[in-house]
Design a protein around this motif. Structure first.
Motif, short mmCIF file in Angstrom:
data_model
loop_
_atom_site.label_atom_id
_atom_site.label_comp_id
_atom_site.label_asym_id
_atom_site.label_seq_id
_atom_site.Cartn_x
_atom_site.Cartn_y
_atom_site.Cartn_z
N PRO A 7 0.83 -1.21 0.00
CA PRO A 7 0.00 0.00 0.00
C PRO A 7 0.87 1.27 0.00
N SER A 8 1.26 1.70 -1.20
CA SER A 8 2.05 2.93 -1.29
C SER A 8 1.48 3.80 -2.40
N LEU A 9 1.26 5.06 -2.08
CA LEU A 9 0.66 5.98 -3.05
C LEU A 9 1.57 6.13 -4.26
N TRP A 10 2.87 6.20 -4.00
CA TRP A 10 3.85 6.37 -5.07
C TRP A 10 3.76 5.20 -6.05
N LEU A 11 3.70 3.97 -5.50
CA LEU A 11 3.61 2.77 -6.33
C LEU A 11 2.30 2.76 -7.14
N ALA A 12 1.19 3.06 -6.45
CA ALA A 12 -0.11 3.03 -7.12
C ALA A 12 -0.17 4.07 -8.24
N ALA A 13 0.38 5.26 -7.97
CA ALA A 13 0.35 6.31 -8.98
C ALA A 13 1.22 5.93 -10.18
N SER A 14 2.41 5.35 -9.92
CA SER A 14 3.24 4.94 -11.05
C SER A 14 2.59 3.81 -11.83
#
Lengths: 196, 190
Positions: free
Chosen positions: A36-43
């Motif tokens: 659950p990481s915003l950075w990962l989800a956005a990429s």
């Protein structure tokens, strides 16, 4: 006949084997849901949008995939802001959008018969446990032929009831439709057995 | 019991399973009914698991739902509103879709056990237990998990669908009982 959701094309993604795409999709989903990481989800979301371009699909096709989900995403975003914070809201919306878009991309770039072939190939090793891949394929092709048959029977029963001038509740439509279908099922089963 | 599950299926079984998967697809074509008192549209498609379980029994009913979902997954737009493809299995209502298989199995199981005395009331209760209680028990936690919202929010978001589902359970019960009289297919057990 029913038209599938496949869109013809000649991109790398169109030419990739169905099984490879399905495994990649499963890995993509597992990765996104376990980290659950915003950075990962956005990429991931950015990558999926890029993949639509690689497959030769425009913004219109991409938006058409996400449109049925727009209200849900909006509610989800609002609920997350209310319950948690902006980061959590961004994460869950980006993740869900990325997952749905990725799965939609596999559907858009893979022929229905190739996906059915992948199912058949996956089931074949299970034959020793009593799974009959041939029967599964038979069931799939029978269903595709039955869908127009069922619509036709519904129309016939509706017409027959209208001709008698009866406007009846829905139950009196479903019962005769199913009885007619079950009668034809017996005849079809006999015909298949007689042929094999 | 285990042996019975793996009994080879006859051609007739496969034809019946395919027929109810096709019926499920056609139920998705019917335009949703909007009732003034209820905020959400009632779709005919969720009648499918109730009819499949109550008319075909547990095993064939559940398999017909699984077959229908396979066709949706391989890219046919068969869900009500013309939705389909792998995306719907990543969406918030995925739990309800997989729940259809379990709902049909539970309704079929209950139908087989109450077959000899099956009347409209029993059939209605069977449909409510399998098609509402069990279905919501799978769909709502899945909705909460996928959307990352608390369980009670998911529950209150699904509550408006309840009145329509009770109407469908009543319709399905009448159909199941009528079919039992004119075309019985279920083997009584227990």
């Amino acid at each position: 006949m029913i038209v599938g959701l496949y869109r013809a094309g000649n991109s790398v993604l169109h030419r990739m084997r169905a099984g490879v795409k399905l495994v990649a999709l499963a890995l993509f989903g597992t990765l996104l849901l376990s980290l659950p990481s915003l950075w990962l989800a956005a990429s991931a979301l950015f990558l999926v949008c890029l993949a639509y371009a690689v497959a030769g699909f425009g913004l219109h096709t991409l938006l058409a995939q996400i449109r049925p989900l727009l209200i849900v995403l909006a509610i989800l975003f609002a609920a997350q802001i209310w319950l948690a914070d902006l980061t959590a809201a961004g994460l869950s919306v980006a993740r869900l959008a990325a997952l749905v878009l990725a799965a939609g991309l596999v559907t858009l770039t893979t022929r229905t018969e190739d996906l059915v072939g992948a199912i058949h190939a996956t089931l074949s090793p299970l034959e020793r446990f009593g799974v009959d891949a041939g029967k599964v394929s038979l069931a799939i092709s029978l269903t595709l032929r039955f869908i127009p048959l069922v619509s036709q029977v519904v129309d016939e029963v509706k017409e027959a009831q209208a001709a008698r001038g009866s406007r009846k509740p829905v139950v009196t439509l479903i019962v005769p439709v199913i009885i007619r279908l079950l009668k034809s099922a017996d005849a079809i089963a006999e015909a298949i057995d007689a042929r094999s | 019991m285990m042996r019975k599950v793996f009994d080879p299926m006859t051609t007739r079984d496969i034809v019946l399973i395919a027929l109810f998967a096709a019926l499920m697809a056609v139920l998705g074509i019917f335009p949703p009914l909007t009732v003034p008192l209820i905020a959400v549209p009632i779709t005919a498609q969720s009648l499918g698991p109730m009819l499949a379980g109550g008319i075909l029994g547990a095993k064939r009913g559940a398999l017909s739902m699984a077959l229908f979902l396979v066709l949706v997954a391989v890219g046919l737009p068969l869900l009500s509103g013309g939705r389909g493809g792998l995306g719907v299995f990543a969406g918030p209502t995925a739990g309800f879709l997989f729940g259809w298989i379990v709902a049909a199995a539970v309704i079929g199981w209950l139908t087989e056990r109450s077959w000899r005395s099956l009347g409209p009331v029993t059939a209605f209760l069977n449909c409510v237990i399998g098609g509402i209680v069990v279905l919501y028990a799978i769909g709502i936690p899945a909705l909460a998990f996928i959307a990352g919202i608390p369980l009670w929010t998911a529950l209150s978001g699904s509550a408006p669908f309840l009145p329509g589902d009770f109407v469908k359970a009543a319709v399905a019960a009448l159909v199941i009982v009528a079919l039992k009289r004119s075309y019985p297919l279920v083997e009584a057990r227990g």
